[in-house]
Design an enzyme around this catalytic site. Structure first.
Site, PDB file in Angstrom:
ATOM      1  N   THR A   8       0.612  -1.335   0.076  1.00 11.73           N
ATOM      2  CA  THR A   8      -0.155   0.159   0.164  1.00 11.73           C
ATOM      3  C   THR A   8       1.220   1.736  -0.263  1.00 11.73           C
ATOM      4  OG1 THR A   8      -1.798  -0.821   1.411  1.00 11.73           O
ATOM      5  CG2 THR A   8      -1.399   1.436   1.562  1.00 11.73           C
ATOM      6  N   THR A  43       1.743  -5.094   4.117  1.00 12.16           N
ATOM      7  CA  THR A  43       1.695  -5.026   4.827  1.00 12.16           C
ATOM      8  C   THR A  43       0.793  -6.694   5.900  1.00 12.16           C
ATOM      9  OG1 THR A  43      -0.504  -4.320   5.498  1.00 12.16           O
ATOM     10  CG2 THR A  43       1.363  -2.917   6.781  1.00 12.16           C
ATOM     11  N   ASP A  44       0.366  -6.675   4.469  1.00 12.10           N
ATOM     12  CA  ASP A  44      -0.422  -8.290   5.017  1.00 12.10           C
ATOM     13  C   ASP A  44       0.148  -9.361   5.322  1.00 12.10           C
ATOM     14  OD1 ASP A  44      -2.645  -6.634   4.541  1.00 12.10           O
ATOM     15  OD2 ASP A  44      -2.971  -7.259   1.913  1.00 12.10           O
ATOM     16  N   GLN A  70      -3.847 -20.635  19.595  1.00  6.40           N
ATOM     17  CA  GLN A  70      -5.207 -19.584  18.417  1.00  6.40           C
ATOM     18  C   GLN A  70      -4.808 -17.992  19.457  1.00  6.40           C
ATOM     19  OE1 GLN A  70      -8.971 -20.396  17.789  1.00  6.40           O
ATOM     20  NE2 GLN A  70      -8.161 -22.570  16.639  1.00  6.40           N
ATOM     21  N   CYS A  71      -4.605 -18.097  20.667  1.00  5.85           N
ATOM     22  CA  CYS A  71      -4.123 -16.603  21.154  1.00  5.85           C
ATOM     23  C   CYS A  71      -2.852 -16.149  20.937  1.00  5.85           C
ATOM     24  CB  CYS A  71      -4.380 -16.681  23.019  1.00  5.85           C
ATOM     25  SG  CYS A  71      -5.480 -17.754  23.873  1.00  5.85           S
ATOM     26  N   ASP A  93       1.974  -6.591  -4.556  1.00  5.74           N
ATOM     27  CA  ASP A  93       0.974  -6.595  -3.332  1.00  5.74           C
ATOM     28  C   ASP A  93       1.690  -8.065  -2.180  1.00  5.74           C
ATOM     29  OD1 ASP A  93      -2.245  -6.088  -2.459  1.00  5.74           O
ATOM     30  OD2 ASP A  93      -1.366  -7.355  -1.492  1.00  5.74           O
ATOM     31  N   SER A  94       1.730  -7.598  -0.799  1.00 10.52           N
ATOM     32  CA  SER A  94       2.262  -8.478  -0.614  1.00 10.52           C
ATOM     33  C   SER A  94       1.059  -9.494  -0.593  1.00 10.52           C
ATOM     34  CB  SER A  94       2.612  -8.390   0.696  1.00 10.52           C
ATOM     35  OG  SER A  94       1.370  -8.086   1.624  1.00 10.52           O
ATOM     36  N   SER A  95       0.055  -9.855  -0.793  1.00  8.67           N
ATOM     37  CA  SER A  95      -0.218 -11.361  -1.113  1.00  8.67           C
ATOM     38  C   SER A  95       0.137 -12.186  -1.753  1.00  8.67           C
ATOM     39  CB  SER A  95      -2.149 -10.754  -1.232  1.00  8.67           C
ATOM     40  OG  SER A  95      -2.359  -9.680  -0.550  1.00  8.67           O
TER      41      SER A  95
HETATM   42  N1  ASP Z   1      -2.373  -5.466   0.559  1.00  7.38           N
HETATM   43  C1  ASP Z   1      -1.208  -4.763   0.749  1.00  7.38           C
HETATM   44  C2  ASP Z   1      -0.303  -5.109   0.938  1.00  7.38           C
HETATM   45  O1  ASP Z   1      -0.007  -6.455   1.945  1.00  7.38           O
HETATM   46  C3  ASP Z   1      -1.857  -4.062   2.096  1.00  7.38           C
HETATM   47  C4  ASP Z   1      -0.847  -3.095   2.714  1.00  7.38           C
HETATM   48  O2  ASP Z   1       0.213  -2.815   2.918  1.00  7.38           O
HETATM   49  O3  ASP Z   1      -1.124  -2.620   4.043  1.00  7.38           O
HETATM   50  O4  ASP Z   1       0.494  -5.295  -0.162  1.00  7.38           O
END
Ligand code: ASP
Length: 346
Positions: free
Chosen positions: A23, A99-100, A283-284, A67-69
């Protein structure tokens, strides 16, 4: 692909900014209105402040920012290679990343970069640099200050909204707050307020007399299953039968508890008997797995499930990829999963 742009400044420290996407460098596509990554030159034009930082800065940009996905094992290998190639020339690294999956990348790098003596700091943002009210500018500038500080942090960290966390302890917990990450099982390494406070007790010591090494071999034959009440046990059977599967991270309840159902335990036992490593993770986000504390985890211990302690899911998965990438036997991997290698486990 290196797009090298050198900014001259006074200090002797030299930092490499690696732009991978996320992002932080995105903008709305004129037709679809979806956020798409910008190229590198557009990013730097948005941060004129970089010229005023007291360090020398070089840049390296991904040819096609992502995109980090879309992060995968090849991406991690390439990122580790960029650091390896530039290691001797630079005092620190700041990686701009989505961030993902940032916590996965930070965890993977923490295992891949062995005997790290220099800071490797990942940062990103929730709002793109191009927006008037954004968190990107501040995150980048403070990450740069920390990377070029005289207090050397020989770790892979995530800097986000005022805190630097140990990368393999951090988790993304919010998709909307500026404060998107937390680290509930390990204190922040740095708190940035009016002053930048270094938590020297928490920061790892520099490895003495050991040579920096990069391990680029990773094994992706791992699976992750999150338990939920009513989970069909046949799902485990389907996963266990996957060809070449070497390990399962089991996200269990509370302190590592799971159903005591015979069929379920039978499937897991079948797997452990055949050398599939099963790691029990909670899971915590806070607290730790304690196998045997309750009857609902005692059976897991008995059939050879390994405790993941207070490791994050990201750390457990990437640690398994790393250990199997080193060609260790299942027995050795089991031992090392319960041993602290890079500060990932208390
Ligand atoms: N979809 C974005 C990514 O992880 C989200 C981000 O950067 O906050 O690439």
């Amino acid at each position: 692909m290196a797009a090298n742009l050198k900014l001259k400044t006074k200090n002797s420290k030299r930092i490499l900014i690696i732009y991978t996407g996320g992002t932080i460098g995105m903008m709305h596509h004129h037709k679809t209105k979806a956020l798409v990554p910008l190229n590198f030159s557009e990013i730097t034009s948005h941060i004129p402040e970089l010229k005023h930082l007291k360090c020398k800065i070089d840049f390296h940009s991904w040819k096609k920012p992502i995109d980090s996905s879309n992060v995968d094992l090849d991406f991690w290998k390439e990122l580790a290679s960029v650091i390896e190639k530039n290691y001797s020339k630079h005092d620190g690294f700041v990686i701009l990343h989505g961030t993902d999956t940032m916590a996965y990348t930070a965890s993977a790098l923490s295992f891949m970069l062995d005997n790290l003596q220099k800071p490797v700091i990942l940062t990103g943002s929730q709002v793109p640099l191009g927006a008037i009210r954004n968190d990107a500018r501040r995150n980048i500038i403070t990450a740069m200050e920390i990377a070029s500080s005289n207090v050397v942090i020989p770790e892979v960290g995530i800097y986000f909204s005022n805190q630097l966390y140990r990368g393999n302890r951090a988790e993304k917990y919010s998709s909307s707050k500026f404060d998107a990450f937390h680290s509930l099982s390990y204190p922040a390494l740095v708190e940035a307020g009016v002053n930048i406070e270094y938590n020297k007790e928490a920061i790892a010591k520099k490895p003495k007399g050991k040579k920096f090494r990069v391990h680029k071999s990773l094994d992706s034959n791992v699976a992750l299953i999150k338990l939920f009440p009513g989970i069909p046990y046949s799902m485990f059977w389907q996963v266990i039968k996957i060809d070449g599967l070497k390990a399962i991270v089991l996200e269990a309840f509370g302190s590592g508890n799971a159903p005591t159902d015979e069929v379920f335990i039978g499937y897991l036992k079948y797997a452990t008997d055949r050398g599939i490593v099963i790691v029990d993770i909670s899971q915590c986000s806070g607290g730790s797995v304690e196998l045997g504390k309750y009857e609902t985890s005692a059976l897991l211990k008995k059939i050879g499930v390994v405790s993941g302690g207070d490791m994050t899911t990201e750390a457990a998965l990437t640690k398994l990829m790393f250990l199997f990438g080193q060609n260790y036997s299942a027995k050795k991997v089991k031992q090392l999963m319960e041993k602290n290698l890079r500060g990932e486990l208390s």
